[in-house]
Design a protein around this motif. Structure first.
Motif, PDB file in Angstrom:
ATOM      1  N   GLU A  46      21.735 -29.465 -44.547  1.00 18.02           N
ATOM      2  CA  GLU A  46      21.017 -28.197 -44.438  1.00 18.02           C
ATOM      3  C   GLU A  46      21.388 -27.562 -43.098  1.00 18.02           C
ATOM      4  O   GLU A  46      21.374 -28.234 -42.067  1.00 18.02           O
ATOM      5  CB  GLU A  46      19.509 -28.414 -44.526  1.00 18.02           C
ATOM      6  N   GLU A  47      21.719 -26.302 -43.136  1.00 22.16           N
ATOM      7  CA  GLU A  47      22.110 -25.571 -41.931  1.00 22.16           C
ATOM      8  C   GLU A  47      21.109 -24.453 -41.685  1.00 22.16           C
ATOM      9  O   GLU A  47      20.851 -23.632 -42.559  1.00 22.16           O
ATOM     10  CB  GLU A  47      23.505 -24.978 -42.115  1.00 22.16           C
ATOM     11  N   LYS A  48      20.529 -24.444 -40.498  1.00 25.08           N
ATOM     12  CA  LYS A  48      19.565 -23.405 -40.132  1.00 25.08           C
ATOM     13  C   LYS A  48      20.164 -22.567 -39.002  1.00 25.08           C
ATOM     14  O   LYS A  48      20.705 -23.112 -38.036  1.00 25.08           O
ATOM     15  CB  LYS A  48      18.247 -24.020 -39.662  1.00 25.08           C
ATOM     16  N   THR A  49      20.081 -21.251 -39.149  1.00 27.04           N
ATOM     17  CA  THR A  49      20.583 -20.347 -38.117  1.00 27.04           C
ATOM     18  C   THR A  49      19.481 -19.384 -37.697  1.00 27.04           C
ATOM     19  O   THR A  49      18.626 -19.007 -38.499  1.00 27.04           O
ATOM     20  CB  THR A  49      21.800 -19.541 -38.610  1.00 27.04           C
ATOM     21  N   ASN A  50      19.527 -19.009 -36.444  1.00 29.47           N
ATOM     22  CA  ASN A  50      18.567 -18.066 -35.885  1.00 29.47           C
ATOM     23  C   ASN A  50      19.339 -17.066 -35.036  1.00 29.47           C
ATOM     24  O   ASN A  50      19.989 -17.456 -34.059  1.00 29.47           O
ATOM     25  CB  ASN A  50      17.523 -18.806 -35.049  1.00 29.47           C
ATOM     26  N   GLN A  51      19.300 -15.790 -35.409  1.00 30.18           N
ATOM     27  CA  GLN A  51      20.000 -14.753 -34.661  1.00 30.18           C
ATOM     28  C   GLN A  51      18.976 -13.790 -34.066  1.00 30.18           C
ATOM     29  O   GLN A  51      18.050 -13.355 -34.750  1.00 30.18           O
ATOM     30  CB  GLN A  51      20.934 -13.955 -35.565  1.00 30.18           C
ATOM     31  N   LYS A  52      19.177 -13.467 -32.805  1.00 32.81           N
ATOM     32  CA  LYS A  52      18.322 -12.494 -32.132  1.00 32.81           C
ATOM     33  C   LYS A  52      19.209 -11.367 -31.640  1.00 32.81           C
ATOM     34  O   LYS A  52      20.192 -11.612 -30.948  1.00 32.81           O
ATOM     35  CB  LYS A  52      17.581 -13.155 -30.980  1.00 32.81           C
ATOM     36  N   ARG A  53      18.874 -10.144 -32.014  1.00 30.43           N
ATOM     37  CA  ARG A  53      19.668  -8.982 -31.633  1.00 30.43           C
ATOM     38  C   ARG A  53      18.786  -7.957 -30.942  1.00 30.43           C
ATOM     39  O   ARG A  53      17.629  -7.789 -31.303  1.00 30.43           O
ATOM     40  CB  ARG A  53      20.291  -8.332 -32.867  1.00 30.43           C
ATOM     41  N   GLU A  54      19.372  -7.283 -29.957  1.00 32.12           N
ATOM     42  CA  GLU A  54      18.646  -6.229 -29.245  1.00 32.12           C
ATOM     43  C   GLU A  54      19.546  -5.011 -29.133  1.00 32.12           C
ATOM     44  O   GLU A  54      20.714  -5.122 -28.767  1.00 32.12           O
ATOM     45  CB  GLU A  54      18.225  -6.705 -27.861  1.00 32.12           C
ATOM     46  N   LEU A  55      18.999  -3.866 -29.475  1.00 28.65           N
ATOM     47  CA  LEU A  55      19.719  -2.604 -29.373  1.00 28.65           C
ATOM     48  C   LEU A  55      19.348  -1.945 -28.055  1.00 28.65           C
ATOM     49  O   LEU A  55      18.168  -1.703 -27.784  1.00 28.65           O
ATOM     50  CB  LEU A  55      19.363  -1.681 -30.539  1.00 28.65           C
TER      51      LEU A  55
END
Length: 64
Positions: A46-55
Protein backbone atom coordinates in the motif's frame (compact mmCIF):
# COMPACT_ATOMS: atom_id res chain seq x y z
CA UNK A 1 -12.50 40.50 0.01
CA UNK A 2 -10.75 43.66 -1.12
CA UNK A 3 -7.72 45.56 0.04
CA UNK A 4 -5.69 48.60 -0.95
CA UNK A 5 -1.91 48.50 -1.10
CA UNK A 6 0.61 51.21 -1.92
CA UNK A 7 3.74 50.01 -3.67
CA UNK A 8 6.54 52.09 -5.17
CA UNK A 9 7.39 51.71 -8.85
CA UNK A 10 9.29 48.44 -9.41
CA UNK A 11 8.82 47.05 -5.88
CA UNK A 12 7.53 43.50 -5.42
CA UNK A 13 4.23 42.72 -3.70
CA UNK A 14 3.70 39.17 -2.41
CA UNK A 15 0.17 37.87 -1.92
CA UNK A 16 -0.03 34.52 -0.14
CA UNK A 17 -3.09 32.59 -1.01
CA UNK A 18 -4.63 29.21 -1.56
CA UNK A 19 -3.32 26.14 0.25
CA UNK A 20 -4.49 22.69 -0.82
CA UNK A 21 -3.77 19.34 0.80
CA UNK A 22 -4.25 16.17 -1.27
CA UNK A 23 -4.05 12.70 0.32
CA UNK A 24 -4.07 9.53 -1.78
CA UNK A 25 -3.74 5.82 -1.10
CA UNK A 26 -3.09 3.03 -3.61
CA UNK A 27 -2.32 -0.63 -3.12
CA UNK A 28 -2.39 -4.12 -4.56
CA UNK A 29 -2.97 -7.26 -2.55
CA UNK A 30 -3.42 -10.98 -3.23
CA UNK A 31 -7.04 -11.83 -4.16
CA UNK A 32 -8.09 -14.01 -1.20
CA UNK A 33 -5.92 -12.78 1.68
CA UNK A 34 -6.23 -9.15 0.60
CA UNK A 35 -9.42 -8.74 2.62
CA UNK A 36 -7.88 -9.93 5.92
CA UNK A 37 -6.51 -7.03 8.01
CA UNK A 38 -2.77 -7.11 8.89
CA UNK A 39 -2.18 -10.35 6.94
CA UNK A 40 -2.87 -8.59 3.63
CA UNK A 41 0.40 -6.62 4.01
CA UNK A 42 2.38 -9.87 3.77
CA UNK A 43 0.98 -10.46 0.28
CA UNK A 44 0.86 -6.97 -1.20
CA UNK A 45 1.68 -3.32 -0.72
CA UNK A 46 0.00 0.00 0.00
CA UNK A 47 1.38 3.39 -0.98
CA UNK A 48 0.19 6.56 0.73
CA UNK A 49 1.02 10.02 -0.62
CA UNK A 50 0.41 13.45 0.83
CA UNK A 51 0.86 16.58 -1.30
CA UNK A 52 0.67 20.12 0.02
CA UNK A 53 0.50 22.99 -2.45
CA UNK A 54 0.43 26.74 -1.92
CA UNK A 55 -0.38 29.38 -4.51
CA UNK A 56 1.60 32.60 -4.09
CA UNK A 57 0.96 35.61 -6.32
CA UNK A 58 3.82 38.04 -7.01
CA UNK A 59 3.01 41.48 -8.39
CA UNK A 60 5.57 43.96 -9.66
CA UNK A 61 3.90 47.16 -10.86
CA UNK A 62 5.68 49.53 -13.22
CA UNK A 63 4.48 52.99 -14.24
CA UNK A 64 4.46 53.52 -17.99
Amino acid sequence: MSTTVRVKNGEMLVIGGLISDVKDSQGEFAPVVGSIPLIKYLFGYEEKTNQKRELIILLKPSII
